[in-house]
Design a protein around this motif. Structure first.
Motif, mmCIF file in Angstrom:
data_model
loop_
_atom_site.group_PDB
_atom_site.id
_atom_site.type_symbol
_atom_site.label_atom_id
_atom_site.label_comp_id
_atom_site.label_asym_id
_atom_site.label_seq_id
_atom_site.Cartn_x
_atom_site.Cartn_y
_atom_site.Cartn_z
ATOM 1 N N VAL A 99 1.034 -1.132 -0.019
ATOM 2 C CA VAL A 99 0.133 -0.106 -0.002
ATOM 3 C C VAL A 99 0.793 1.126 -0.054
ATOM 4 C CG1 VAL A 99 -1.750 1.308 1.250
ATOM 5 C CG2 VAL A 99 -1.874 -1.228 0.927
ATOM 6 N N MET A 100 2.109 1.366 0.861
ATOM 7 C CA MET A 100 2.726 2.269 0.773
ATOM 8 C C MET A 100 3.470 2.602 -0.606
ATOM 9 S SD MET A 100 4.168 1.981 4.918
ATOM 10 C CE MET A 100 5.353 3.127 4.815
ATOM 11 N N SER A 103 1.207 3.941 -3.236
ATOM 12 C CA SER A 103 0.834 5.265 -3.042
ATOM 13 C C SER A 103 2.057 6.282 -2.996
ATOM 14 C CB SER A 103 -0.291 5.560 -1.801
ATOM 15 O OG SER A 103 0.608 5.048 -0.842
ATOM 16 N N GLU A 106 2.090 7.843 0.561
ATOM 17 C CA GLU A 106 1.165 8.635 0.941
ATOM 18 C C GLU A 106 0.038 8.024 1.797
ATOM 19 O OE1 GLU A 106 -0.360 10.990 -2.167
ATOM 20 O OE2 GLU A 106 1.504 11.660 -2.898
ATOM 21 N N GLU A 107 -0.421 6.629 1.609
ATOM 22 C CA GLU A 107 -1.121 5.836 2.493
ATOM 23 C C GLU A 107 -0.487 4.624 3.140
ATOM 24 O OE1 GLU A 107 -3.703 4.241 -0.580
ATOM 25 O OE2 GLU A 107 -5.043 6.195 -0.669
ATOM 26 N N GLN A 111 -4.652 4.893 7.007
ATOM 27 C CA GLN A 111 -4.987 6.130 6.329
ATOM 28 C C GLN A 111 -5.023 5.997 4.961
ATOM 29 O OE1 GLN A 111 -1.712 8.431 7.988
ATOM 30 N NE2 GLN A 111 -0.491 7.980 6.244
ATOM 31 N N GLY A 112 -5.610 6.646 4.234
ATOM 32 C CA GLY A 112 -5.869 6.752 2.796
ATOM 33 C C GLY A 112 -7.308 6.243 2.048
ATOM 34 N N ASP A 113 -7.483 6.640 0.829
ATOM 35 C CA ASP A 113 -8.783 6.295 0.090
ATOM 36 C C ASP A 113 -8.552 5.681 -1.029
ATOM 37 O OD1 ASP A 113 -11.624 6.280 0.352
ATOM 38 O OD2 ASP A 113 -11.638 8.148 -0.579
ATOM 39 N N SER A 114 -7.426 4.977 -1.464
ATOM 40 C CA SER A 114 -7.416 4.288 -2.644
ATOM 41 C C SER A 114 -7.912 2.990 -2.733
ATOM 42 C CB SER A 114 -5.903 4.165 -3.188
ATOM 43 O OG SER A 114 -5.399 3.277 -2.518
ATOM 44 N N ARG A 117 -5.757 0.181 -1.451
ATOM 45 C CA ARG A 117 -5.752 0.295 -0.006
ATOM 46 C C ARG A 117 -6.920 -0.515 0.426
ATOM 47 N NH1 ARG A 117 -8.649 3.070 3.576
ATOM 48 N NH2 ARG A 117 -7.700 2.703 5.794
#
Length: 133
Positions: A99-100, A103, A106-107, A111-114, A117
Motif C-alpha cells: 500500500v505504501m 501510493s 502517502e497511504e 490512512q488513505g482512500d485508494s 488500499r
C-alpha cells in the motif's frame, strides 16, 4: 454431495473434514494475493508475485496439516498454528508495504482512500480467521 473426499480427524468427536474445502482454498486464496500484486503494477517489486501467494498457500497447508493430528500430538497443532500466525503477520506487513509503495508513501493501512488500499484491507479482514482455522 459425496463422501469420497471426507477425512475423519482424530479429535474427541471424530470431526469429518471435507478435503475439497482446503483444496479449493489452496487453489484460490493465493490468487487473491497475486491479484493485489498485479493490481499494484510496476510500483511493486517483481518478487512479490511469488512471495505473497506463497505466504497464503503455506498458511493453508499448515492449517490442513495441523488438523490431521489429535490431542495426543497437540504440540504439532501448536507449532503449525504458531508458524501460521507468524506467516500471517509477515503477509500483513508486506501488504502494508505494498500500500505504501503503491501510493508513494502517502497511504498506509490506517490512512488513505485508494481502491488498492481498500482491496488490501478487505483481503486482510477476510484472511484474519485462517490461522485460527
Amino acid at each position: 454431495l459425496t463422501a469420497v473426499d471426507d477425512a475423519v480427524l482424530p479429535t474427541a468427536g471424530d470431526f469429518t473434514l471435507d478435503l475439497a474445502r482446503p483444496v479449493e482454498w489452496v487453489m484460490t486464496c493465493p490468487l487473491m494475493q497475486l491479484s493485489l500484486v498485479l493490481m499494484g503494477g510496476a510500483k511493486l517489486p517483481e518478487y512479490r508475485r511469488y512471495l505473497m501467494p506463497s505466504f497464503s498457500a503455506t498458511i493453508l497447508f499448515l492449517g490442513t496439516f495441523g488438523a490431521f493430528f489429535g490431542n495426543n500430538l497437540l504440540w504439532i497443532k501448536i507449532v503449525a498454528f504458531t508458524i501460521s500466525c507468524l506467516l500471517f503477520g509477515a503477509m500483513v506487513y508486506f501488504n502494508r508495504m505494498q500500500v505504501m509503495e503503491y501510493s508513494n508513501g502517502e497511504e498506509g493501512l490506517l490512512q488513505g482512500d485508494s481502491e488498492f488500499r481498500k482491496a488490501t484491507l478487505l483481503l486482510i479482514a477476510t484472511w484474519s480467521p485462517f490461522p485460527i482455522w
